[in-house]
Design a protein around this motif. Sequence first.
Motif, PDB file in Angstrom:
ATOM      1  N   GLU A  96       0.823  -1.198   0.000  1.00  0.00           N
ATOM      2  CA  GLU A  96       0.000   0.000   0.000  1.00  0.00           C
ATOM      3  C   GLU A  96       0.858   1.250   0.000  1.00  0.00           C
ATOM      4  O   GLU A  96       1.853   1.348   0.728  1.00  0.00           O
ATOM      5  N   GLY A  97       0.488   2.206  -0.839  1.00  0.00           N
ATOM      6  CA  GLY A  97       1.171   3.486  -0.872  1.00  0.00           C
ATOM      7  C   GLY A  97       0.352   4.550  -0.184  1.00  0.00           C
ATOM      8  O   GLY A  97      -0.326   4.292   0.807  1.00  0.00           O
ATOM      9  N   ALA A 113      -2.173   1.716  -4.443  1.00  0.00           N
ATOM     10  CA  ALA A 113      -0.741   1.484  -4.659  1.00  0.00           C
ATOM     11  C   ALA A 113      -0.391   1.843  -6.088  1.00  0.00           C
ATOM     12  O   ALA A 113      -1.193   1.651  -7.012  1.00  0.00           O
ATOM     13  N   ASP A 281       9.801   6.530  -2.322  1.00  0.00           N
ATOM     14  CA  ASP A 281       9.364   5.656  -1.234  1.00  0.00           C
ATOM     15  C   ASP A 281      10.300   5.851  -0.051  1.00  0.00           C
ATOM     16  O   ASP A 281      11.504   5.588  -0.147  1.00  0.00           O
TER      17      ASP A 281
END
Length: 372
Positions: A96-97, A113, A281
Amino acid sequence: MHSNGGNQVRRRAVIGALGAGAATALAGARPAVAAPPGGDGRTFPRTLAARGTTGTARPGFAVQTVGVRWPAHARTARLRFAGRDGRWGGWRTVAEGCPAGAGDDGPATERLALMTAPGSPAYQLDLPAGARAVALNATDGPALPGTPTVGGDRTRLAGRVFLTRSAWGADESLRFDAAGAERYPATYWPVQTFTVHHTATANDDPDPAARMRSVYRYQAVELGYGDFGYHFLIDEAGRVYEGRWSGGDMVPGFDPAGYMVNASHVGGYNAGNVGVVLLGDFVQREPTPAARTSLTLLLAALAGWCRVDPLATVGYVNPISGLRRTVPAIALHRDWAATECPGGTLAALMPGIRTQVAAVLADPHRAALFAG
Protein backbone atom coordinates in the motif's frame (compact mmCIF):
# COMPACT_ATOMS: atom_id res chain seq x y z
CA MET A 1 -4.62 26.87 17.47
CA HIS A 2 -2.32 26.11 20.40
CA SER A 3 1.14 27.60 19.87
CA ASN A 4 4.34 25.85 20.95
CA GLY A 5 6.28 29.11 20.91
CA GLY A 6 6.59 29.55 17.17
CA ASN A 7 7.07 33.01 15.80
CA GLN A 8 4.37 35.18 14.33
CA VAL A 9 5.24 35.66 10.68
CA ARG A 10 5.13 38.72 8.51
CA ARG A 11 4.06 37.66 5.04
CA ARG A 12 5.92 40.24 3.01
CA ALA A 13 9.23 39.92 4.87
CA VAL A 14 9.22 36.14 4.87
CA ILE A 15 8.26 35.69 1.24
CA GLY A 16 10.64 38.39 0.06
CA ALA A 17 13.62 36.88 1.88
CA LEU A 18 12.90 33.45 0.44
CA GLY A 19 13.78 34.75 -3.01
CA ALA A 20 12.31 36.33 -6.08
CA GLY A 21 10.71 33.06 -7.13
CA ALA A 22 8.76 32.81 -3.91
CA ALA A 23 7.78 36.46 -4.04
CA THR A 24 6.43 36.01 -7.56
CA ALA A 25 4.70 32.70 -6.91
CA LEU A 26 3.24 33.27 -3.47
CA ALA A 27 2.84 37.01 -3.04
CA GLY A 28 1.43 38.02 -6.42
CA ALA A 29 -0.94 36.76 -9.08
CA ARG A 30 0.09 35.30 -12.40
CA PRO A 31 -0.42 37.50 -15.44
CA ALA A 32 -3.93 37.04 -16.77
CA VAL A 33 -2.84 36.82 -20.42
CA ALA A 34 -1.63 33.40 -21.52
CA ALA A 35 1.00 32.83 -24.17
CA PRO A 36 -0.09 31.05 -27.37
CA PRO A 37 -0.43 27.25 -27.09
CA GLY A 38 2.94 25.53 -27.14
CA GLY A 39 4.64 28.87 -26.79
CA ASP A 40 8.02 27.36 -25.93
CA GLY A 41 7.83 24.66 -28.61
CA ARG A 42 7.58 21.73 -26.21
CA THR A 43 5.26 18.83 -26.74
CA PHE A 44 4.46 15.98 -24.36
CA PRO A 45 2.96 12.53 -24.93
CA ARG A 46 -0.54 11.59 -23.94
CA THR A 47 -0.42 9.08 -21.08
CA LEU A 48 -1.47 5.62 -22.26
CA ALA A 49 -3.74 3.64 -19.95
CA ALA A 50 -5.26 0.15 -20.06
CA ARG A 51 -7.37 -1.38 -17.32
CA GLY A 52 -6.75 -4.92 -16.16
CA THR A 53 -8.39 -7.61 -14.06
CA THR A 54 -7.19 -10.84 -12.46
CA GLY A 55 -5.14 -12.81 -14.96
CA THR A 56 -2.73 -11.83 -17.72
CA ALA A 57 -2.87 -8.35 -19.22
CA ARG A 58 -1.12 -7.31 -22.43
CA PRO A 59 -1.95 -3.61 -22.84
CA GLY A 60 -0.09 -3.13 -26.14
CA PHE A 61 2.52 -0.77 -24.72
CA ALA A 62 5.48 -0.99 -22.37
CA VAL A 63 4.09 -0.90 -18.83
CA GLN A 64 5.83 1.68 -16.64
CA THR A 65 3.40 1.93 -13.73
CA VAL A 66 0.50 -0.17 -12.49
CA GLY A 67 -2.06 1.52 -10.26
CA VAL A 68 -4.03 -0.83 -7.99
CA ARG A 69 -6.99 -0.05 -5.75
CA TRP A 70 -8.74 -2.53 -3.49
CA PRO A 71 -11.18 -2.48 -0.54
CA ALA A 72 -9.61 -1.61 2.80
CA HIS A 73 -10.40 -4.96 4.43
CA ALA A 74 -9.78 -7.24 1.44
CA ARG A 75 -6.91 -9.68 1.15
CA THR A 76 -3.58 -8.59 -0.27
CA ALA A 77 -3.14 -8.16 -4.01
CA ARG A 78 -0.21 -9.60 -5.98
CA LEU A 79 1.29 -9.00 -9.41
CA ARG A 80 4.25 -9.99 -11.52
CA PHE A 81 5.78 -8.68 -14.71
CA ALA A 82 7.05 -10.31 -17.88
CA GLY A 83 10.48 -9.37 -19.13
CA ARG A 84 11.09 -8.31 -22.71
CA ASP A 85 12.13 -11.93 -23.36
CA GLY A 86 8.66 -13.08 -22.25
CA ARG A 87 9.83 -14.74 -19.04
CA TRP A 88 7.81 -14.06 -15.92
CA GLY A 89 9.39 -12.58 -12.83
CA GLY A 90 8.41 -13.50 -9.30
CA TRP A 91 5.16 -12.51 -7.68
CA ARG A 92 5.26 -9.22 -5.76
CA THR A 93 2.91 -8.28 -2.97
CA VAL A 94 1.24 -4.98 -3.75
CA ALA A 95 2.44 -2.75 -0.93
CA GLU A 96 0.00 0.00 0.00
CA GLY A 97 1.17 3.49 -0.87
CA CYS A 98 -0.42 6.85 -0.16
CA PRO A 99 -4.19 6.21 0.19
CA ALA A 100 -4.95 9.84 -0.74
CA GLY A 101 -8.72 10.28 -0.88
CA ALA A 102 -11.22 12.63 -2.47
CA GLY A 103 -14.10 14.33 -0.79
CA ASP A 104 -14.74 15.78 2.65
CA ASP A 105 -17.58 13.62 3.93
CA GLY A 106 -15.49 10.89 5.54
CA PRO A 107 -12.15 9.06 5.55
CA ALA A 108 -11.00 7.05 2.56
CA THR A 109 -12.14 3.42 2.47
CA GLU A 110 -9.80 2.07 -0.23
CA ARG A 111 -6.20 0.96 -0.29
CA LEU A 112 -4.11 2.32 -3.16
CA ALA A 113 -0.74 1.48 -4.66
CA LEU A 114 1.39 2.60 -7.59
CA MET A 115 3.77 -0.17 -8.60
CA THR A 116 6.75 0.74 -10.77
CA ALA A 117 7.22 -1.60 -13.74
CA PRO A 118 10.36 -2.21 -15.87
CA GLY A 119 8.79 -1.42 -19.25
CA SER A 120 7.09 -4.81 -19.36
CA PRO A 121 5.00 -6.03 -22.32
CA ALA A 122 2.67 -7.97 -20.01
CA TYR A 123 1.78 -8.46 -16.37
CA GLN A 124 -0.32 -10.82 -14.30
CA LEU A 125 -2.66 -9.81 -11.52
CA ASP A 126 -3.97 -11.74 -8.53
CA LEU A 127 -6.54 -9.36 -7.12
CA PRO A 128 -9.09 -9.64 -4.30
CA ALA A 129 -12.76 -9.15 -5.02
CA GLY A 130 -13.59 -5.53 -5.74
CA ALA A 131 -10.05 -4.61 -6.78
CA ARG A 132 -9.19 -2.74 -9.96
CA ALA A 133 -5.94 -2.01 -11.76
CA VAL A 134 -4.66 0.11 -14.62
CA ALA A 135 -1.39 -0.01 -16.56
CA LEU A 136 0.18 3.33 -17.46
CA ASN A 137 2.83 4.61 -19.86
CA ALA A 138 3.67 8.33 -19.84
CA THR A 139 6.36 8.47 -22.54
CA ASP A 140 5.22 6.57 -25.66
CA GLY A 141 1.75 7.97 -26.38
CA PRO A 142 0.82 10.34 -29.22
CA ALA A 143 1.83 13.96 -28.77
CA LEU A 144 -0.62 16.22 -26.99
CA PRO A 145 -1.60 19.51 -28.59
CA GLY A 146 0.65 22.35 -27.43
CA THR A 147 -0.10 23.21 -23.81
CA PRO A 148 -0.86 26.89 -23.17
CA THR A 149 1.71 28.54 -20.93
CA VAL A 150 0.84 31.27 -18.48
CA GLY A 151 3.23 34.11 -17.76
CA GLY A 152 6.06 32.46 -19.67
CA ASP A 153 6.25 29.50 -17.24
CA ARG A 154 7.57 30.50 -13.84
CA THR A 155 10.82 28.69 -13.10
CA ARG A 156 11.44 29.32 -9.37
CA LEU A 157 9.36 28.78 -6.24
CA ALA A 158 10.67 29.34 -2.71
CA GLY A 159 14.09 29.76 -4.30
CA ARG A 160 13.94 26.26 -5.89
CA VAL A 161 13.53 25.05 -9.47
CA PHE A 162 9.79 25.01 -10.21
CA LEU A 163 7.82 23.32 -12.99
CA THR A 164 4.33 24.56 -13.76
CA ARG A 165 1.71 22.16 -15.08
CA SER A 166 2.55 23.12 -18.65
CA ALA A 167 6.27 22.57 -17.93
CA TRP A 168 5.82 18.95 -16.84
CA GLY A 169 3.22 18.15 -19.48
CA ALA A 170 -0.14 18.02 -17.71
CA ASP A 171 -2.92 16.93 -20.06
CA GLU A 172 -5.52 19.51 -19.12
CA SER A 173 -8.25 17.59 -20.95
CA LEU A 174 -8.21 15.03 -18.11
CA ARG A 175 -9.87 17.58 -15.86
CA PHE A 176 -13.04 17.45 -17.97
CA ASP A 177 -15.58 14.72 -18.70
CA ALA A 178 -16.85 13.70 -22.14
CA ALA A 179 -19.45 16.48 -22.05
CA GLY A 180 -16.80 19.10 -21.32
CA ALA A 181 -17.79 19.62 -17.67
CA GLU A 182 -15.06 20.02 -15.08
CA ARG A 183 -14.85 16.80 -13.09
CA TYR A 184 -14.01 18.51 -9.80
CA PRO A 185 -14.89 22.23 -9.92
CA ALA A 186 -12.51 24.37 -7.90
CA THR A 187 -13.51 25.66 -4.48
CA TYR A 188 -11.28 27.68 -2.16
CA TRP A 189 -10.84 27.58 1.61
CA PRO A 190 -8.74 29.26 4.31
CA VAL A 191 -5.62 27.23 5.14
CA GLN A 192 -5.54 25.46 8.50
CA THR A 193 -2.86 22.81 8.00
CA PHE A 194 -0.27 21.33 5.66
CA THR A 195 0.15 17.58 5.15
CA VAL A 196 3.28 15.77 3.91
CA HIS A 197 3.03 12.58 1.82
CA HIS A 198 5.15 10.26 -0.30
CA THR A 199 4.03 8.66 -3.56
CA ALA A 200 5.60 5.29 -2.59
CA THR A 201 6.87 4.93 -6.17
CA ALA A 202 10.39 3.80 -7.04
CA ASN A 203 13.39 5.81 -5.87
CA ASP A 204 16.16 6.88 -8.27
CA ASP A 205 13.49 7.66 -10.87
CA PRO A 206 15.14 8.52 -14.22
CA ASP A 207 12.12 10.49 -15.47
CA PRO A 208 10.19 12.14 -12.62
CA ALA A 209 8.11 14.29 -15.00
CA ALA A 210 6.81 11.11 -16.65
CA ARG A 211 6.01 9.69 -13.22
CA MET A 212 4.11 12.91 -12.51
CA ARG A 213 2.03 12.41 -15.64
CA SER A 214 1.24 8.81 -14.67
CA VAL A 215 0.19 9.73 -11.13
CA TYR A 216 -1.88 12.60 -12.51
CA ARG A 217 -3.70 10.32 -14.99
CA TYR A 218 -4.31 7.73 -12.29
CA GLN A 219 -5.71 10.17 -9.75
CA ALA A 220 -7.66 12.37 -12.14
CA VAL A 221 -9.40 9.61 -14.12
CA GLU A 222 -9.05 6.19 -12.51
CA LEU A 223 -9.65 7.39 -8.95
CA GLY A 224 -12.14 10.04 -10.01
CA TYR A 225 -10.35 12.94 -8.34
CA GLY A 226 -10.71 15.08 -11.45
CA ASP A 227 -7.13 16.34 -11.11
CA PHE A 228 -3.96 15.81 -9.12
CA GLY A 229 -4.68 14.96 -5.50
CA TYR A 230 -1.76 17.05 -4.21
CA HIS A 231 -1.03 20.77 -4.42
CA PHE A 232 2.77 20.55 -4.73
CA LEU A 233 5.20 17.74 -5.53
CA ILE A 234 8.97 17.47 -4.99
CA ASP A 235 11.33 15.12 -6.84
CA GLU A 236 14.65 13.67 -5.68
CA ALA A 237 16.62 16.48 -7.34
CA GLY A 238 14.67 19.01 -5.27
CA ARG A 239 12.57 20.32 -8.15
CA VAL A 240 9.12 21.53 -7.11
CA TYR A 241 6.10 20.80 -9.34
CA GLU A 242 2.71 22.46 -9.54
CA GLY A 243 0.05 19.89 -8.72
CA ARG A 244 -3.66 20.61 -8.62
CA TRP A 245 -4.87 23.33 -10.99
CA SER A 246 -5.98 26.43 -9.10
CA GLY A 247 -6.96 28.87 -11.85
CA GLY A 248 -5.36 30.43 -14.89
CA ASP A 249 -4.50 33.73 -13.23
CA MET A 250 -3.85 32.60 -9.67
CA VAL A 251 -0.79 31.68 -7.65
CA PRO A 252 -0.03 27.92 -7.65
CA GLY A 253 -2.39 26.10 -5.34
CA PHE A 254 -4.15 29.27 -4.18
CA ASP A 255 -6.30 32.19 -5.17
CA PRO A 256 -4.79 35.68 -4.87
CA ALA A 257 -6.38 36.16 -1.43
CA GLY A 258 -4.41 33.20 -0.06
CA TYR A 259 -7.25 30.65 0.00
CA MET A 260 -6.18 27.16 -1.10
CA VAL A 261 -7.93 25.26 -3.87
CA ASN A 262 -9.54 22.13 -2.45
CA ALA A 263 -7.74 18.95 -3.45
CA SER A 264 -7.87 15.16 -2.85
CA HIS A 265 -5.01 13.98 -0.65
CA VAL A 266 -6.57 13.10 2.74
CA GLY A 267 -10.02 11.58 2.47
CA GLY A 268 -12.44 13.45 4.72
CA TYR A 269 -9.97 16.18 5.62
CA ASN A 270 -9.14 18.04 2.41
CA ALA A 271 -10.71 21.50 2.73
CA GLY A 272 -8.23 23.84 4.39
CA ASN A 273 -5.45 21.24 4.17
CA VAL A 274 -2.56 21.81 1.69
CA GLY A 275 -0.96 18.60 0.37
CA VAL A 276 2.79 18.38 -0.36
CA VAL A 277 4.15 15.05 -1.62
CA LEU A 278 7.68 13.78 -2.20
CA LEU A 279 8.15 11.51 -5.22
CA GLY A 280 9.66 8.25 -3.99
CA ASP A 281 9.36 5.66 -1.23
CA PHE A 282 10.57 6.62 2.23
CA VAL A 283 9.60 3.59 4.26
CA GLN A 284 13.26 2.57 4.64
CA ARG A 285 15.18 5.22 2.72
CA GLU A 286 15.58 8.90 3.57
CA PRO A 287 14.75 11.63 1.08
CA THR A 288 17.73 13.14 -0.70
CA PRO A 289 19.26 16.28 0.83
CA ALA A 290 17.94 18.25 -2.17
CA ALA A 291 14.38 17.01 -1.63
CA ARG A 292 14.57 17.72 2.08
CA THR A 293 15.84 21.25 1.44
CA SER A 294 13.02 21.93 -1.00
CA LEU A 295 10.46 20.57 1.44
CA THR A 296 11.81 22.87 4.18
CA LEU A 297 11.84 26.00 2.03
CA LEU A 298 8.49 25.29 0.37
CA LEU A 299 6.81 24.73 3.74
CA ALA A 300 8.41 27.92 5.07
CA ALA A 301 7.14 29.94 2.11
CA LEU A 302 3.66 28.44 2.40
CA ALA A 303 3.46 28.83 6.17
CA GLY A 304 4.57 32.44 5.83
CA TRP A 305 2.06 33.14 3.09
CA CYS A 306 -0.77 31.53 5.08
CA ARG A 307 0.32 32.83 8.51
CA VAL A 308 0.50 29.32 10.01
CA ASP A 309 2.83 28.59 12.94
CA PRO A 310 4.84 25.50 11.87
CA LEU A 311 5.30 24.37 15.49
CA ALA A 312 1.64 24.67 16.45
CA THR A 313 -0.99 22.07 17.16
CA VAL A 314 -4.20 22.73 15.25
CA GLY A 315 -7.78 21.86 16.10
CA TYR A 316 -8.74 21.24 12.48
CA VAL A 317 -12.42 21.63 11.57
CA ASN A 318 -13.52 20.64 8.08
CA PRO A 319 -15.53 23.65 6.84
CA ILE A 320 -17.64 21.42 4.58
CA SER A 321 -18.53 18.45 6.79
CA GLY A 322 -17.66 19.59 10.30
CA LEU A 323 -15.27 16.66 10.82
CA ARG A 324 -12.67 17.50 13.48
CA ARG A 325 -9.16 16.32 14.26
CA THR A 326 -6.27 17.60 16.36
CA VAL A 327 -3.05 17.47 14.33
CA PRO A 328 0.28 19.28 13.97
CA ALA A 329 0.09 22.37 11.77
CA ILE A 330 2.58 20.59 9.51
CA ALA A 331 1.10 17.13 9.66
CA LEU A 332 1.92 13.75 8.17
CA HIS A 333 -0.66 11.68 6.33
CA ARG A 334 -0.46 9.14 9.15
CA ASP A 335 -1.69 11.86 11.55
CA TRP A 336 -5.03 11.75 9.74
CA ALA A 337 -5.50 8.08 8.86
CA ALA A 338 -4.23 4.53 9.40
CA THR A 339 -1.44 4.59 6.83
CA GLU A 340 2.34 4.34 6.72
CA CYS A 341 2.48 7.41 4.45
CA PRO A 342 4.88 9.27 4.19
CA GLY A 343 7.11 6.39 5.30
CA GLY A 344 8.96 5.81 8.55
CA THR A 345 12.24 7.47 7.63
CA LEU A 346 10.61 10.68 6.43
CA ALA A 347 8.32 10.70 9.46
CA ALA A 348 11.36 10.50 11.73
CA LEU A 349 12.86 13.57 10.03
CA MET A 350 9.77 15.74 10.35
CA PRO A 351 10.38 17.15 13.86
CA GLY A 352 13.70 18.53 12.63
CA ILE A 353 12.12 19.84 9.42
CA ARG A 354 9.44 21.67 11.39
CA THR A 355 12.16 23.26 13.52
CA GLN A 356 14.06 24.34 10.40
CA VAL A 357 10.87 25.82 8.92
CA ALA A 358 10.35 27.82 12.12
CA ALA A 359 13.98 29.00 11.99
CA VAL A 360 13.51 30.30 8.45
CA LEU A 361 10.35 32.12 9.49
CA ALA A 362 12.09 33.66 12.49
CA ASP A 363 15.02 34.81 10.34
CA PRO A 364 14.20 34.45 6.63
CA HIS A 365 17.84 35.08 5.65
CA ARG A 366 18.64 31.67 7.14
CA ALA A 367 17.01 30.13 4.08
CA ALA A 368 20.44 30.31 2.45
CA LEU A 369 21.80 27.91 5.08
CA PHE A 370 19.35 25.23 3.98
CA ALA A 371 19.59 25.98 0.27
CA GLY A 372 23.37 25.46 0.28
